[in-house]
Design a protein around this motif. Structure first.
Motif, PDB file in Angstrom:
ATOM      1  N   SER A 141       0.788  -1.233   0.000  1.00  0.00           N
ATOM      2  CA  SER A 141       0.000   0.000   0.000  1.00  0.00           C
ATOM      3  C   SER A 141       0.820   1.283   0.000  1.00  0.00           C
ATOM      4  O   SER A 141       0.258   2.368  -0.176  1.00  0.00           O
ATOM      5  N   SER A 142       2.132   1.188   0.192  1.00  0.00           N
ATOM      6  CA  SER A 142       2.911   2.423   0.290  1.00  0.00           C
ATOM      7  C   SER A 142       4.354   2.209  -0.153  1.00  0.00           C
ATOM      8  O   SER A 142       4.810   1.078  -0.330  1.00  0.00           O
ATOM      9  N   LEU A 143       5.039   3.328  -0.306  1.00  0.00           N
ATOM     10  CA  LEU A 143       6.441   3.328  -0.720  1.00  0.00           C
ATOM     11  C   LEU A 143       7.156   4.415   0.076  1.00  0.00           C
ATOM     12  O   LEU A 143       6.614   5.508   0.271  1.00  0.00           O
ATOM     13  N   TYR A 144       8.355   4.098   0.543  1.00  0.00           N
ATOM     14  CA  TYR A 144       9.116   5.057   1.357  1.00  0.00           C
ATOM     15  C   TYR A 144      10.475   5.276   0.710  1.00  0.00           C
ATOM     16  O   TYR A 144      11.216   4.323   0.451  1.00  0.00           O
ATOM     17  N   MET A 145      10.795   6.539   0.446  1.00  0.00           N
ATOM     18  CA  MET A 145      12.048   6.876  -0.219  1.00  0.00           C
ATOM     19  C   MET A 145      12.915   7.725   0.705  1.00  0.00           C
ATOM     20  O   MET A 145      12.444   8.701   1.283  1.00  0.00           O
ATOM     21  N   SER A 146      14.179   7.335   0.822  1.00  0.00           N
ATOM     22  CA  SER A 146      15.118   8.102   1.626  1.00  0.00           C
ATOM     23  C   SER A 146      16.475   8.128   0.925  1.00  0.00           C
ATOM     24  O   SER A 146      16.698   7.407  -0.049  1.00  0.00           O
ATOM     25  N   GLN A 147      17.375   8.947   1.446  1.00  0.00           N
ATOM     26  CA  GLN A 147      18.732   9.039   0.916  1.00  0.00           C
ATOM     27  C   GLN A 147      19.732   8.827   2.055  1.00  0.00           C
ATOM     28  O   GLN A 147      20.715   9.560   2.190  1.00  0.00           O
ATOM     29  N   ALA A 148      19.481   7.808   2.854  1.00  0.00           N
ATOM     30  CA  ALA A 148      20.285   7.562   4.052  1.00  0.00           C
ATOM     31  C   ALA A 148      21.752   7.321   3.715  1.00  0.00           C
ATOM     32  O   ALA A 148      22.647   7.885   4.349  1.00  0.00           O
ATOM     33  N   LYS A 149      22.025   6.483   2.726  1.00  0.00           N
ATOM     34  CA  LYS A 149      23.421   6.198   2.363  1.00  0.00           C
ATOM     35  C   LYS A 149      24.094   7.453   1.816  1.00  0.00           C
ATOM     36  O   LYS A 149      25.263   7.738   2.132  1.00  0.00           O
ATOM     37  N   TYR A 150      23.391   8.207   0.988  1.00  0.00           N
ATOM     38  CA  TYR A 150      23.918   9.452   0.439  1.00  0.00           C
ATOM     39  C   TYR A 150      24.276  10.409   1.572  1.00  0.00           C
ATOM     40  O   TYR A 150      25.332  11.051   1.558  1.00  0.00           O
ATOM     41  N   ASP A 151      23.402  10.493   2.562  1.00  0.00           N
ATOM     42  CA  ASP A 151      23.620  11.340   3.726  1.00  0.00           C
ATOM     43  C   ASP A 151      24.857  10.885   4.503  1.00  0.00           C
ATOM     44  O   ASP A 151      25.736  11.690   4.850  1.00  0.00           O
ATOM     45  N   ARG A 152      24.952   9.583   4.766  1.00  0.00           N
ATOM     46  CA  ARG A 152      26.099   9.060   5.527  1.00  0.00           C
ATOM     47  C   ARG A 152      27.411   9.261   4.771  1.00  0.00           C
ATOM     48  O   ARG A 152      28.438   9.595   5.376  1.00  0.00           O
ATOM     49  N   ASP A 153      27.381   9.067   3.465  1.00  0.00           N
ATOM     50  CA  ASP A 153      28.601   9.264   2.664  1.00  0.00           C
ATOM     51  C   ASP A 153      29.093  10.704   2.759  1.00  0.00           C
ATOM     52  O   ASP A 153      30.308  10.957   2.794  1.00  0.00           O
ATOM     53  N   LEU A 154      28.156  11.645   2.794  1.00  0.00           N
ATOM     54  CA  LEU A 154      28.528  13.049   2.907  1.00  0.00           C
ATOM     55  C   LEU A 154      29.141  13.342   4.277  1.00  0.00           C
ATOM     56  O   LEU A 154      30.132  14.070   4.383  1.00  0.00           O
ATOM     57  N   LEU A 155      28.584  12.757   5.322  1.00  0.00           N
ATOM     58  CA  LEU A 155      29.139  12.919   6.668  1.00  0.00           C
ATOM     59  C   LEU A 155      30.560  12.365   6.747  1.00  0.00           C
ATOM     60  O   LEU A 155      31.440  12.962   7.371  1.00  0.00           O
ATOM     61  N   VAL A 156      30.783  11.221   6.098  1.00  0.00           N
ATOM     62  CA  VAL A 156      32.125  10.631   6.080  1.00  0.00           C
ATOM     63  C   VAL A 156      33.095  11.541   5.331  1.00  0.00           C
ATOM     64  O   VAL A 156      34.231  11.760   5.761  1.00  0.00           O
ATOM     65  N   LYS A 157      32.649  12.092   4.201  1.00  0.00           N
ATOM     66  CA  LYS A 157      33.499  12.958   3.386  1.00  0.00           C
ATOM     67  C   LYS A 157      33.978  14.178   4.174  1.00  0.00           C
ATOM     68  O   LYS A 157      35.139  14.593   4.071  1.00  0.00           O
ATOM     69  N   ILE A 158      33.096  14.756   4.994  1.00  0.00           N
ATOM     70  CA  ILE A 158      33.431  15.954   5.756  1.00  0.00           C
ATOM     71  C   ILE A 158      34.123  15.591   7.071  1.00  0.00           C
ATOM     72  O   ILE A 158      34.647  16.460   7.770  1.00  0.00           O
ATOM     73  N   GLY A 159      34.150  14.297   7.418  1.00  0.00           N
ATOM     74  CA  GLY A 159      34.765  13.875   8.669  1.00  0.00           C
ATOM     75  C   GLY A 159      33.892  14.124   9.878  1.00  0.00           C
ATOM     76  O   GLY A 159      34.399  14.393  10.976  1.00  0.00           O
ATOM     77  N   MET A 160      32.550  14.023   9.696  1.00  0.00           N
ATOM     78  CA  MET A 160      31.632  14.308  10.798  1.00  0.00           C
ATOM     79  C   MET A 160      30.752  13.116  11.152  1.00  0.00           C
ATOM     80  O   MET A 160      29.712  13.281  11.791  1.00  0.00           O
ATOM     81  N   MET A 161      31.159  11.923  10.751  1.00  0.00           N
ATOM     82  CA  MET A 161      30.352  10.749  11.042  1.00  0.00           C
ATOM     83  C   MET A 161      30.244  10.495  12.545  1.00  0.00           C
ATOM     84  O   MET A 161      29.252   9.940  13.025  1.00  0.00           O
ATOM     85  N   ASP A 162      31.257  10.921  13.297  1.00  0.00           N
ATOM     86  CA  ASP A 162      31.249  10.717  14.749  1.00  0.00           C
ATOM     87  C   ASP A 162      30.805  11.955  15.517  1.00  0.00           C
ATOM     88  O   ASP A 162      30.953  12.016  16.745  1.00  0.00           O
ATOM     89  N   SER A 163      30.265  12.937  14.822  1.00  0.00           N
ATOM     90  CA  SER A 163      29.832  14.168  15.481  1.00  0.00           C
ATOM     91  C   SER A 163      28.549  13.940  16.281  1.00  0.00           C
ATOM     92  O   SER A 163      27.796  12.994  16.046  1.00  0.00           O
ATOM     93  N   LYS A 164      28.286  14.840  17.225  1.00  0.00           N
ATOM     94  CA  LYS A 164      27.102  14.747  18.060  1.00  0.00           C
ATOM     95  C   LYS A 164      25.902  15.309  17.316  1.00  0.00           C
ATOM     96  O   LYS A 164      25.952  16.440  16.819  1.00  0.00           O
ATOM     97  N   PRO A 165      24.787  14.558  17.223  1.00  0.00           N
ATOM     98  CA  PRO A 165      23.604  15.062  16.515  1.00  0.00           C
ATOM     99  C   PRO A 165      23.061  16.333  17.161  1.00  0.00           C
ATOM    100  O   PRO A 165      23.208  16.556  18.360  1.00  0.00           O
ATOM    101  N   CYS A 166      22.419  17.147  16.331  1.00  0.00           N
ATOM    102  CA  CYS A 166      21.806  18.398  16.777  1.00  0.00           C
ATOM    103  C   CYS A 166      20.310  18.330  16.465  1.00  0.00           C
ATOM    104  O   CYS A 166      19.924  17.877  15.381  1.00  0.00           O
ATOM    105  N   SER A 167      19.472  18.776  17.393  1.00  0.00           N
ATOM    106  CA  SER A 167      18.026  18.620  17.223  1.00  0.00           C
ATOM    107  C   SER A 167      17.383  19.726  16.395  1.00  0.00           C
ATOM    108  O   SER A 167      16.222  19.608  16.003  1.00  0.00           O
ATOM    109  N   THR A 168      18.104  20.816  16.145  1.00  0.00           N
ATOM    110  CA  THR A 168      17.543  21.927  15.376  1.00  0.00           C
ATOM    111  C   THR A 168      18.476  22.322  14.243  1.00  0.00           C
ATOM    112  O   THR A 168      19.692  22.122  14.314  1.00  0.00           O
ATOM    113  N   LEU A 169      17.900  22.927  13.202  1.00  0.00           N
ATOM    114  CA  LEU A 169      18.671  23.331  12.030  1.00  0.00           C
ATOM    115  C   LEU A 169      19.490  24.591  12.262  1.00  0.00           C
ATOM    116  O   LEU A 169      20.671  24.649  11.943  1.00  0.00           O
ATOM    117  N   MET A 170      18.846  25.618  12.803  1.00  0.00           N
ATOM    118  CA  MET A 170      19.483  26.927  12.896  1.00  0.00           C
ATOM    119  C   MET A 170      19.430  27.452  14.327  1.00  0.00           C
ATOM    120  O   MET A 170      18.494  27.143  15.066  1.00  0.00           O
TER     121      MET A 170
END
Length: 211
Positions: free
Chosen positions: A67-96
Motif C-alpha cells: 500500500s505504500s512506498l518510502y524513499m530516503s537518501q540515508a546512504k547518500y547522507d552518511r557518505d557526505l558525513l564521512v566525506k566531511i569527517g563528521m560521522m562521529d559528530s554529536k547530533p543536533c536537534s535543530t537546524l538553525m
C-alpha cells in the motif's frame, strides 16, 4: 549530478515509464509482463544486469509494501558525513540557531571555499527527500561567493542535524481520488542586505508530498 531522462512507452492502453541515467535504467509500470518484454528487447541490443524490484536508484533507497512506498537518501547522507569527517559528530536537534543572521561580513573568510561550495551542491540533491532543509540550503547557497567561518559553522550544524535523522525520507501512499493541493508561504523583506523576500511552496497529491 547530470540530469536523468524520462521516456514514456504506451502499448494497448498500458503505460511504462522509463527513467534513464547514464547506464542505469528504471522501468515503472502496472503490467509486469510488458515490463519483462521491454527488458527482454533491451537485452537483445545491450548487455543488461536485471536487479529485480527497486531497492536503490541514484542515491535513493526505496522500501515498499502493498500500500505504500518510502524513499530516503540515508546512504547518500552518511557518505557526505564521512566525506566531511563528521560521522562521529554529536547530533543536533535543530537546524538553525535562533536569531542567527548570516552575512558576507559576519566573520573571517573560510579558508576552503571550494569545499563549502561542493558540499552545498551535494546537499541541494538531498532536498529531494528532505524538503525540511530546503530553506536552510537556500540561505547557505546565497553565500557561495565568499563563505566565512560562521557560514561553515552553520553548515556543520546542518550536518549534525541530518546525522540525527539519517533515515528520514518521504512516504508515498495509495490515494482514493486525484486531488492536488498547494500551500505557500513567504516572508516580507527578510533579507537583511537587500530586503528581498523569500517564498516557498508545498505541492501535494492527496497526502503525498510531490514538491
Amino acid at each position: 549530478m547530470a540530469e536523468s531522462s524520462l521516456f514514456i512507452y504506451r502499448h494497448n492502453n498500458q503505460v511504462i515509464y522509463v527513467v534513464l541515467y547514464v547506464d542505469d535504467i528504471l522501468l515503472i509500470g502496472t503490467d509486469a509482463n510488458l515490463v519483462g518484454e521491454i527488458v527482454h528487447k533491451l537485452n537483445i541490443e545491450f548487455a543488461l544486469k536485471t536487479l529485480g524490484s527497486l531497492k536503490y536508484f541514484l542515491g535513493f533507497e526505496v522500501d515498499r509494501n502493498d500500500s505504500s512506498l518510502y524513499m530516503s537518501q540515508a546512504k547518500y547522507d552518511r557518505d557526505l558525513l564521512v566525506k566531511i569527517g563528521m560521522m562521529d559528530s554529536k547530533p543536533c536537534s535543530t537546524l538553525m540557531a535562533v536569531g542567527n543572521k548570516l552575512t558576507f561580513e559576519d566573520s573571517d573568510l573560510f579558508d576552503k571555499p571550494a569545499l563549502y561550495r561542493s558540499t552545498i551542491r551535494a546537499l541541494q540533491y538531498l532536498t529531494l527527500s528532505r524538503p525540511d532543509i530546503a530553506y536552510y540550503i537556500n540561505k547557505l547557497s546565497q553565500l557561495l561567493k565568499a563563505p566565512t567561518q560562521l557560514h561553515w559553522q552553520a553548515y556543520k550544524r546542518l550536518l549534525r542535524y541530518l546525522k540525527g535523522i539519517t533515515n528520514f525520507g518521504i512516504p508515498f501512499s495509495k490515494i482514493s481520488r486525484f486531488h492536488l493541493g498547494c500551500f505557500t508561504i513567504a516572508d516580507w523583506a527578510g533579507n537583511i542586505r537587500d530586503k528581498r523576500s523569500t517564498s516557498g511552496c508545498c505541492l501535494f497529491l492527496g497526502s503525498n508530498l510531490l514538491h
